[in-house]
Design a protein around this motif. Structure first.
Motif, PDB file in Angstrom:
ATOM      1  N   TYR A  41      -3.996  -4.347   2.828  1.00  0.00           N
ATOM      2  CA  TYR A  41      -3.115  -4.551   3.979  1.00  0.00           C
ATOM      3  C   TYR A  41      -3.059  -3.336   4.908  1.00  0.00           C
ATOM      4  O   TYR A  41      -2.602  -3.454   6.041  1.00  0.00           O
ATOM      5  CB  TYR A  41      -1.709  -4.904   3.512  1.00  0.00           C
ATOM      6  N   THR A  42      -3.503  -2.168   4.448  1.00  0.00           N
ATOM      7  CA  THR A  42      -3.516  -0.995   5.326  1.00  0.00           C
ATOM      8  C   THR A  42      -4.898  -0.744   5.917  1.00  0.00           C
ATOM      9  O   THR A  42      -5.039  -0.522   7.115  1.00  0.00           O
ATOM     10  CB  THR A  42      -3.057   0.259   4.573  1.00  0.00           C
TER      11      THR A  42
ATOM     12  N   PRO B 148      -2.279  -5.745  -7.869  1.00  0.00           N
ATOM     13  CA  PRO B 148      -1.174  -5.050  -7.189  1.00  0.00           C
ATOM     14  C   PRO B 148      -1.572  -3.698  -6.612  1.00  0.00           C
ATOM     15  O   PRO B 148      -1.010  -3.258  -5.612  1.00  0.00           O
ATOM     16  CB  PRO B 148      -0.139  -4.877  -8.303  1.00  0.00           C
TER      17      PRO B 148
ATOM     18  N   SER C 294       5.319  -6.298  -1.361  1.00  0.00           N
ATOM     19  CA  SER C 294       5.196  -4.950  -1.925  1.00  0.00           C
ATOM     20  C   SER C 294       6.286  -4.691  -2.965  1.00  0.00           C
ATOM     21  O   SER C 294       6.024  -4.091  -4.009  1.00  0.00           O
ATOM     22  CB  SER C 294       5.290  -3.908  -0.797  1.00  0.00           C
TER      23      SER C 294
ATOM     24  N   ASP D  89       5.301  -6.529  -6.067  1.00  0.00           N
ATOM     25  CA  ASP D  89       4.183  -5.873  -6.752  1.00  0.00           C
ATOM     26  C   ASP D  89       4.650  -4.663  -7.562  1.00  0.00           C
ATOM     27  O   ASP D  89       4.135  -4.401  -8.654  1.00  0.00           O
ATOM     28  CB  ASP D  89       3.116  -5.443  -5.742  1.00  0.00           C
TER      29      ASP D  89
ATOM     30  N   THR E 130      -0.360   2.226  -7.110  1.00  0.00           N
ATOM     31  CA  THR E 130       0.305   0.967  -6.758  1.00  0.00           C
ATOM     32  C   THR E 130       1.708   1.204  -6.237  1.00  0.00           C
ATOM     33  O   THR E 130       2.087   0.696  -5.174  1.00  0.00           O
ATOM     34  CB  THR E 130       0.361   0.031  -7.985  1.00  0.00           C
TER      35      THR E 130
ATOM     36  N   GLU F 127       5.695 -14.235  -6.629  1.00  0.00           N
ATOM     37  CA  GLU F 127       4.566 -13.835  -5.783  1.00  0.00           C
ATOM     38  C   GLU F 127       3.744 -15.040  -5.359  1.00  0.00           C
ATOM     39  O   GLU F 127       3.271 -15.112  -4.217  1.00  0.00           O
ATOM     40  CB  GLU F 127       3.691 -12.809  -6.508  1.00  0.00           C
TER      41      GLU F 127
ATOM     42  N   ILE G  10       4.215   1.035   2.290  1.00  0.00           N
ATOM     43  CA  ILE G  10       4.267  -0.189   3.095  1.00  0.00           C
ATOM     44  C   ILE G  10       5.713  -0.585   3.389  1.00  0.00           C
ATOM     45  O   ILE G  10       6.052  -0.935   4.532  1.00  0.00           O
ATOM     46  CB  ILE G  10       3.525  -1.333   2.378  1.00  0.00           C
ATOM     47  N   ILE G  11       6.576  -0.533   2.382  1.00  0.00           N
ATOM     48  CA  ILE G  11       7.986  -0.898   2.570  1.00  0.00           C
ATOM     49  C   ILE G  11       8.647   0.010   3.601  1.00  0.00           C
ATOM     50  O   ILE G  11       9.355  -0.462   4.503  1.00  0.00           O
ATOM     51  CB  ILE G  11       8.745  -0.843   1.226  1.00  0.00           C
TER      52      ILE G  11
ATOM     53  N   ASN H 130       2.722   0.759  -2.252  1.00  0.00           N
ATOM     54  CA  ASN H 130       3.692  -0.274  -1.876  1.00  0.00           C
ATOM     55  C   ASN H 130       4.965   0.316  -1.289  1.00  0.00           C
ATOM     56  O   ASN H 130       5.574  -0.290  -0.398  1.00  0.00           O
ATOM     57  CB  ASN H 130       4.013  -1.153  -3.088  1.00  0.00           C
TER      58      ASN H 130
ATOM     59  N   ASN I 143      -3.617  -4.493  -3.271  1.00  0.00           N
ATOM     60  CA  ASN I 143      -2.867  -5.107  -2.170  1.00  0.00           C
ATOM     61  C   ASN I 143      -2.504  -4.124  -1.057  1.00  0.00           C
ATOM     62  O   ASN I 143      -2.737  -4.410   0.124  1.00  0.00           O
ATOM     63  CB  ASN I 143      -1.613  -5.803  -2.702  1.00  0.00           C
ATOM     64  N   PRO I 144      -1.918  -2.945  -1.382  1.00  0.00           N
ATOM     65  CA  PRO I 144      -1.599  -1.998  -0.301  1.00  0.00           C
ATOM     66  C   PRO I 144      -2.842  -1.525   0.454  1.00  0.00           C
ATOM     67  O   PRO I 144      -2.803  -1.337   1.671  1.00  0.00           O
ATOM     68  CB  PRO I 144      -0.928  -0.829  -1.036  1.00  0.00           C
TER      69      PRO I 144
END
Length: 313
Positions: free
Chosen positions: A280-281, A273, A57, A60, A28, A101, A35-36, A32, A276-277
């Motif tokens: 989104y990827t 959480p 992110s 999360d 997680t 969130e 992503i950031i 994240n 999520n990454p």
């Protein structure tokens, strides 16, 4: 308030779960952070959608960090005790980040609504200043949402065996340990939770109803598929998060079984959480291309640092 009050968090008894939760936590945080970094370093991702994604992110990382490190210490070192201040603080930050969130997911749904329903006006409506204001509102709203509950909890008298049948200081099991009748407090907290969760969920649903109507009006199937793909990742995240959170905090019938609540809590506080990454990827072509560009640039820089000394020789 008796600051010397200490609680015992039961958590989970299986030591093998330590490696499971540690792996999920590391995945997680790492996912994240990637992503950031990607959103902030790639010029092609300097759009409102990815600005919101970067903040999601960040939320999360804080969200899972409010519970899992303490759970890992319980599983590995058998440290089950926590002070009253520590318990209330953990509960506050968990619900602060969870509420933020909820607000952010609603803002992201509104962003997709403007992008699909009003594409020509999108750059004007969702400008940088508006996006920053939206994010600030999300963080402040999340900060204020659990404040009333935290103040009520910290002033409660606790007696008897202070054992919390959960893996973190959740509100329902905490209220069960109070020496007084907490039915009124339960109703107030339930209404506050319902207001935050259902209001943001309703805003998200309304946005997607308008998005769906607009997509159906697009004449070409390719256009419909392209429009839907821009919000597919967000819709998946919303379904995972709200599905478990509503079941946990807006459905009164689930409050009687704390063993079931622990399992459900793992889904929305740890599993979601972590996913999520990945969502989104793996489901987002722009993110995959941006990450490829970053890796490619890193490879070129590495080659340059190796070849330059060789040329000097």
């Amino acid at each position: 308030m008796n600051k010397s009050t200490r609680f015992i968090i039961l958590g989970f008894s299986e030591i093998a779960l330590f490696f499971v939760f540690l792996t999920m936590y590391l995945l997680t945080v790492t996912g994240n952070i990637i992503i950031i970094i990607t959103v902030n370093t790639d010029n092609h991702l300097q759009t409102p959608m990815y600005f919101f994604l970067g903040n999601l992110s960040l939320l999360d990382i804080g969200y899972i960090s409010s519970t899992v490190p303490n759970l890992l210490s319980i599983l590995l070192m058998n440290v089950h005790t926590i002070s009253l201040v520590g318990c209330i603080s953990q509960s506050y930050f968990f619900f602060f980040l969870g509420s933020a969130e909820c607000f952010l997911l609603a803002m992201m749904a509104y962003d997709r609504y403007i992008a699909i329903c009003y594409p020509l006006r999108y750059p004007i409506i969702m400008n940088r200043r508006i996006c920053v204001i939206f994010v600030i509102i999300c963080w402040i709203s999340g900060c204020l949402s659990p404040l009333v509950a935290a103040l009520m909890l910290i002033n409660l008298p606790f007696c008897g065996p202070k054992v919390i049948n959960h893996f973190f200081c959740d509100i329902p099991p905490l209220l069960k340990l109070a020496c007084i009748d907490t039915s009124l407090i339960q109703q107030i907290i339930f209404l506050l939770s319902a207001m935050v969760i259902l209001s943001t969920f309703l805003c998200t649903i309304i946005s997607y109803i308008y998005i769906g109507i607009t997509i159906l009006k697009i004449p070409s199937s390719h256009g419909r598929q392209k429009a839907f793909s821009t919000c597919a990742s967000h819709l998946t995240v919303v379904s995972l998060y709200y599905g478990t959170v509503i079941f946990m905090y807006v459905s009164p019938t689930t409050r009687s079984s704390f063993d079931l609540n622990k399992v459900i809590a793992v889904i929305y506080s740890v599993v979601t959480p972590m996913l999520n990454p990945m969502i989104y990827t793996l489901r987002n072509q722009d993110m995959k291309i941006a990450m490829t560009r970053i890796i490619f640039r890193m490879g070129i820089r590495k080659k340059e640092t190796v070849t330059i000394p060789m040329r000097l020789n």
